[in-house]
Scaffold this motif. Structure first.
Motif: not given
Length: 127
Positions: A57-60, A63, A79, A82-83, A86
């Protein structure tokens, strides 16, 4: 030219919250129905090989992973804000299935997680 021939075929990719092996049978039925409906509209449908859990669940990580997948549209399950924000900010259309939808400009459906923020019958909050 037939109406279907003039339409663009979209490559729809679904990003699951959990690996498929960890989903229950009810959710698998939902995914199968979703796939049938999308394909009956003349589009292709596939599951992303990795899930949000796989990506922590890490946005980076999300991406970077999304950039490796050929997709014309995304369906994103469960999600966080933040996700979803994005995905909402990207040029590629996305649809949220579950997750934190409130106050995010993304199409979606799912459970309302913040009932206390919604006006109650009669228009008064908290009554």
């Amino acid at each position: 030219m037939t109406p279907r021939a003039s339409r663009r075929t979209l490559r729809v990719v679904i990003l699951l919250a959990l690996p498929m092996k960890d989903e229950d049978s009810q959710m698998r039925d939902v995914f199968q129905t979703m796939q049938a409906l999308i394909e009956s509209g003349g589009h292709s449908f596939r599951f992303a090989p990795k899930s949000l859990r796989d990506l922590k669940h890490d946005l980076n990580k999300v991406k970077r992973y999304v950039a490796t997948q050929a997709a014309d549209a995304w369906v994103v399950l469960g999600a966080g804000m933040d996700i979803l924000q994005w995905f909402a900010d990207q040029a590629t259309p996305a649809f949220s299935f579950g997750g934190h939808l409130l106050k995010i400009g993304i199409a979606g459906t799912g459970f309302m997680n913040h009932h206390s923020r919604l006006p109650r019958k009669g228009g008064q909050d908290g009554e």
